[in-house]
Motif scaffolding. Structure first.
Motif, PDB file in Angstrom:
ATOM      1  N   VAL A   7      39.491   4.588  -1.533  1.00  0.00           N
ATOM      2  CA  VAL A   7      40.383   3.742  -2.329  1.00  0.00           C
ATOM      3  C   VAL A   7      40.947   2.652  -1.439  1.00  0.00           C
ATOM      4  O   VAL A   7      40.810   2.714  -0.206  1.00  0.00           O
ATOM      5  CB  VAL A   7      41.544   4.561  -2.948  1.00  0.00           C
ATOM      6  CG1 VAL A   7      41.018   5.643  -3.877  1.00  0.00           C
ATOM      7  CG2 VAL A   7      42.419   5.180  -1.848  1.00  0.00           C
ATOM      8  N   ARG A   8      41.555   1.695  -2.066  1.00  0.00           N
ATOM      9  CA  ARG A   8      42.213   0.661  -1.265  1.00  0.00           C
ATOM     10  C   ARG A   8      43.488   0.216  -1.951  1.00  0.00           C
ATOM     11  O   ARG A   8      43.621   0.273  -3.171  1.00  0.00           O
ATOM     12  CB  ARG A   8      41.248  -0.497  -0.976  1.00  0.00           C
ATOM     13  CG  ARG A   8      41.083  -1.581  -2.009  1.00  0.00           C
ATOM     14  CD  ARG A   8      40.633  -1.148  -3.346  1.00  0.00           C
ATOM     15  NE  ARG A   8      40.253  -2.240  -4.203  1.00  0.00           N
ATOM     16  CZ  ARG A   8      41.067  -2.950  -4.989  1.00  0.00           C
ATOM     17  NH1 ARG A   8      42.349  -2.663  -5.048  1.00  0.00           N
ATOM     18  NH2 ARG A   8      40.605  -3.933  -5.733  1.00  0.00           N
ATOM     19  N   PHE A   9      44.428  -0.207  -1.113  1.00  0.00           N
ATOM     20  CA  PHE A   9      45.648  -0.849  -1.599  1.00  0.00           C
ATOM     21  C   PHE A   9      45.567  -2.258  -1.045  1.00  0.00           C
ATOM     22  O   PHE A   9      45.342  -2.439   0.146  1.00  0.00           O
ATOM     23  CB  PHE A   9      46.872  -0.097  -1.079  1.00  0.00           C
ATOM     24  CG  PHE A   9      48.181  -0.790  -1.377  1.00  0.00           C
ATOM     25  CD1 PHE A   9      48.536  -1.116  -2.678  1.00  0.00           C
ATOM     26  CD2 PHE A   9      49.070  -1.090  -0.352  1.00  0.00           C
ATOM     27  CE1 PHE A   9      49.743  -1.751  -2.954  1.00  0.00           C
ATOM     28  CE2 PHE A   9      50.277  -1.718  -0.612  1.00  0.00           C
ATOM     29  CZ  PHE A   9      50.617  -2.052  -1.917  1.00  0.00           C
ATOM     30  N   LEU A 185      40.014 -17.873  -4.861  1.00  0.00           N
ATOM     31  CA  LEU A 185      41.048 -17.094  -5.545  1.00  0.00           C
ATOM     32  C   LEU A 185      40.737 -15.624  -5.278  1.00  0.00           C
ATOM     33  O   LEU A 185      39.703 -15.281  -4.729  1.00  0.00           O
ATOM     34  CB  LEU A 185      41.051 -17.405  -7.045  1.00  0.00           C
ATOM     35  CG  LEU A 185      41.690 -18.776  -7.310  1.00  0.00           C
ATOM     36  CD1 LEU A 185      40.635 -19.810  -7.569  1.00  0.00           C
ATOM     37  CD2 LEU A 185      42.665 -18.682  -8.447  1.00  0.00           C
ATOM     38  N   TYR A 186      41.601 -14.763  -5.738  1.00  0.00           N
ATOM     39  CA  TYR A 186      41.503 -13.341  -5.415  1.00  0.00           C
ATOM     40  C   TYR A 186      40.230 -12.654  -5.959  1.00  0.00           C
ATOM     41  O   TYR A 186      39.681 -11.746  -5.337  1.00  0.00           O
ATOM     42  CB  TYR A 186      42.790 -12.677  -5.931  1.00  0.00           C
ATOM     43  CG  TYR A 186      42.609 -11.353  -6.579  1.00  0.00           C
ATOM     44  CD1 TYR A 186      42.530 -10.199  -5.796  1.00  0.00           C
ATOM     45  CD2 TYR A 186      42.482 -11.237  -7.961  1.00  0.00           C
ATOM     46  CE1 TYR A 186      42.344  -8.966  -6.400  1.00  0.00           C
ATOM     47  CE2 TYR A 186      42.302 -10.022  -8.552  1.00  0.00           C
ATOM     48  CZ  TYR A 186      42.218  -8.886  -7.769  1.00  0.00           C
ATOM     49  OH  TYR A 186      42.020  -7.676  -8.347  1.00  0.00           O
ATOM     50  N   THR A 187      39.732 -13.133  -7.100  1.00  0.00           N
ATOM     51  CA  THR A 187      38.740 -12.371  -7.873  1.00  0.00           C
ATOM     52  C   THR A 187      37.463 -12.016  -7.115  1.00  0.00           C
ATOM     53  O   THR A 187      37.039 -10.855  -7.123  1.00  0.00           O
ATOM     54  CB  THR A 187      38.355 -13.175  -9.141  1.00  0.00           C
ATOM     55  OG1 THR A 187      39.539 -13.693  -9.708  1.00  0.00           O
ATOM     56  CG2 THR A 187      37.638 -12.304 -10.149  1.00  0.00           C
ATOM     57  N   ILE A 203      42.353   1.709  -8.073  1.00  0.00           N
ATOM     58  CA  ILE A 203      43.555   2.132  -8.811  1.00  0.00           C
ATOM     59  C   ILE A 203      44.593   1.035  -8.633  1.00  0.00           C
ATOM     60  O   ILE A 203      44.983   0.720  -7.499  1.00  0.00           O
ATOM     61  CB  ILE A 203      44.054   3.493  -8.272  1.00  0.00           C
ATOM     62  CG1 ILE A 203      42.979   4.559  -8.528  1.00  0.00           C
ATOM     63  CG2 ILE A 203      45.389   3.877  -8.922  1.00  0.00           C
ATOM     64  CD1 ILE A 203      43.226   5.877  -7.817  1.00  0.00           C
ATOM     65  N   ARG A 204      44.995   0.428  -9.726  1.00  0.00           N
ATOM     66  CA  ARG A 204      45.924  -0.706  -9.634  1.00  0.00           C
ATOM     67  C   ARG A 204      46.685  -0.836 -10.946  1.00  0.00           C
ATOM     68  O   ARG A 204      46.425  -0.114 -11.905  1.00  0.00           O
ATOM     69  CB  ARG A 204      45.147  -1.986  -9.299  1.00  0.00           C
ATOM     70  CG  ARG A 204      44.043  -2.312 -10.281  1.00  0.00           C
ATOM     71  CD  ARG A 204      43.210  -3.483  -9.774  1.00  0.00           C
ATOM     72  NE  ARG A 204      42.106  -3.802 -10.679  1.00  0.00           N
ATOM     73  CZ  ARG A 204      41.187  -4.707 -10.420  1.00  0.00           C
ATOM     74  NH1 ARG A 204      41.209  -5.394  -9.289  1.00  0.00           N
ATOM     75  NH2 ARG A 204      40.216  -4.954 -11.280  1.00  0.00           N
ATOM     76  N   GLY A 205      47.576  -1.803 -10.980  1.00  0.00           N
ATOM     77  CA  GLY A 205      48.445  -1.950 -12.146  1.00  0.00           C
ATOM     78  C   GLY A 205      47.699  -2.468 -13.369  1.00  0.00           C
ATOM     79  O   GLY A 205      46.646  -3.111 -13.262  1.00  0.00           O
TER      80      GLY A 205
HETATM   81  N1  GLU Z   1      46.014  -8.694  -4.226  1.00  0.00           N
HETATM   82  C1  GLU Z   1      45.923  -8.168  -5.563  1.00  0.00           C
HETATM   83  C2  GLU Z   1      47.325  -7.902  -6.068  1.00  0.00           C
HETATM   84  O1  GLU Z   1      48.208  -7.704  -5.254  1.00  0.00           O
HETATM   85  C3  GLU Z   1      45.113  -6.913  -5.551  1.00  0.00           C
HETATM   86  C4  GLU Z   1      44.757  -6.374  -6.887  1.00  0.00           C
HETATM   87  C5  GLU Z   1      43.730  -5.285  -6.749  1.00  0.00           C
HETATM   88  O2  GLU Z   1      44.123  -4.168  -6.404  1.00  0.00           O
HETATM   89  O3  GLU Z   1      42.558  -5.549  -6.940  1.00  0.00           O
HETATM   90  O4  GLU Z   1      47.569  -7.926  -7.259  1.00  0.00           O
END
Ligand code: GLU
Length: 449
Positions: A7-9, A185-187, A203-205
């Motif tokens: 997983v990653r944060f 950008l982030y995508t 796992i994210r919001g």
């Molecule tokens: N940098 C993104 C954020 O903080 C990461 C989102 C993700 O976990 O993919 O919303």
């Protein structure tokens, strides 16, 4: 797919993390803690203007305070060439195309669409440009931004938190992956990294649900394995407002500075809005066993700082000495009596530093409150000899009860007032041996207050 979850944060280091970010970090961390696996801390720092090394350092510090120890730390800013290569790959596959509209032009088009009652989706005009039209735009000095050509179908996935999920990509604009100035950008970088680091579970919001549909298409376009996705509900503050990194509200650093217990922060961050009642836990392992991402509720979860303070106090009240020994030593509480001191005081503190308030009662100067001179003289005379322990208090007060006929508050309260100078506090059975005979005698014999 790897049987061991990875997983990653992935915070962007543009501010201090708050309790909502901690929820994401912890849900990831507890997920691998429960199953075995790896946790990667990935700094999404492609936005060079807003990302700061000191924020990255503070995020690592905040996570460490919570007990989250990454197996690996990566930085996107060090990986630009890899994202360039991925962009080229998409370009040659016809999935990344240059577009030249200015923000004002796009805005105007959106307004027209809205006026016509149509969804404000990018009309792909750039895809219809001829080579000559593109050359003409570039000759005017326009630089392209780059859009990902979405497949129009519905993207489906089995969400770890929300179950069967789908997004109709026909209703989305082709997302911009790269800006005019060449920055990403982030995508896209996120997907490139998830593929390369072998991330199995994202796992994210739930603010990322739409991104997930786009990113699933990107995983497929880049030939990567699509991970499992889980979108957890978001935290709001007690008034229902969303949390923001920019305002610094409920930042982990501010909670730490306030003296809140990290285990209480962790417990509330993940138990609020879950199927489990909010309760104190003794370790992150205990928390890991309680939290199941599938059982999170779907509405927003309210985070109440007053509830946190109460949980923090309850967490301390049950905390064994070993868990606080080094922090107590830093407050000057060490040595043979340190454990007994902690066990005597822990039920009366809201914050660990509150133990300092009680130290004078144990080993310093206090002002004894003398209510009944004669009774205290009798009590002083009856103080047991020899070594004192937890049974001394009951032996002593039994003798006094028999000798005076007093009972209940009449028997005990004058002793507490004289021995501690306070109306209430820790169990006297635990305090008395720490106060010791000489000090007890002096306080019971103090002149009337
Ligand atoms: N940098 C993104 C954020 O903080 C990461 C989102 C993700 O976990 O993919 O919303």
């Amino acid at each position: 797919m790897s049987p061991v979850p990875i997983v990653r944060f992935a915070p962007s280091p543009t501010g201090r993390i708050h309790i909502g970010n901690a929820r994401t970090a912890l849900l990831n961390w507890l997920y691998v803690r429960r199953r075995g696996g790896r946790f990667v801390l990935r700094f999404d720092d492609t936005d060079v203007g807003r990302s700061k090394a000191e924020y990255a350092a503070s995020i690592e510090q905040d996570l460490a305070w919570l007990g989250v120890e990454p197996d690996d730390v990566r930085r996107q800013s060090e990986r630009m060439a890899i994202y360039d290569a991925a962009a080229e790959k998409l370009k040659s596959a016809g999935r990344l195309y240059p577009a030249y509209e200015t923000p004002e032009e796009l805005d105007r088009r959106r307004k027209v669409q809205q006026a016509l009652g149509r969804p404000p989706v990018y009309d792909r005009a750039a895809l219809r440009l001829t080579d000559a039209e593109r050359a003409a735009l570039e000759a005017q000095g326009r630089k392209p931004h780059w859009r990902f050509r979405l497949d129009p179908g519905t993207v489906r996935w089995d969400d770890l938190a929300r179950g069967e999920s789908h997004v109709d990509c026909g209703s989305l604009s082709d997302p911009v992956l790269r800006r005019e100035d060449g920055t990403f950008l982030y995508t896209l970088p996120s997907v490139v990294d998830d593929i390369e680091f072998g991330v199995t579970d994202v796992i994210r919001g739930e603010d990322h649900v739409t991104n997930t549909a786009v990113q699933i298409q990107l995983f497929e376009a880049l030939g990567g394995v699509v991970p499992r996705f889980g979108h957890h509900n978001l935290l709001t503050d007690a008034s229902g407002e969303g949390l923001s990194k920019r305002t610094g509200a409920l930042s982990i650093a501010s909670l730490r500075e306030k003296g809140v217990e990290p285990l209480a922060v962790a417990a509330l961050a993940v138990l609020v809005g879950s199927a489990e009642a909010v309760r104190p836990v003794a370790s992150l392992d205990e928390l890991a066993a309680l939290v199941e991402i599938r059982h999170l509720s779907h509405g927003a979860a309210r985070f109440d700082e007053a509830e946190l303070d109460a949980l923090s106090a309850r967490t301390l009240h049950a905390m064994p000495y070993a868990a606080v020994a080094s922090r107590l030593a830093a407050l000057g509480i060490a040595g043979a009596d340190a454990e007994a001191i902690w066990l005597a005081l822990r039920g009366n503190v809201a914050k660990l530093s509150d133990v300092a308030d009680w130290l004078p009662v144990i080993a310093g100067e206090i002002a004894p409150v003398v209510e009944d001179r004669a009774y205290l003289a009798q009590a002083a005379a009856a103080l047991p000899e020899g070594d004192w322990d937890q049974t001394t208090w009951s032996a002593w007060t039994k003798t006094l009860k028999a000798a005076t006929g007093r009972k209940g508050r009449e028997l005990f309260h004058p002793l507490r007032l004289a021995l501690t100078g306070r109306e209430s506090g820790p169990e006297l059975a635990a305090l008395l041996p720490l106060i010791g005979r000489a000090r007890a005698l002096a306080r019971l014999s103090a002149p009337s207050s």
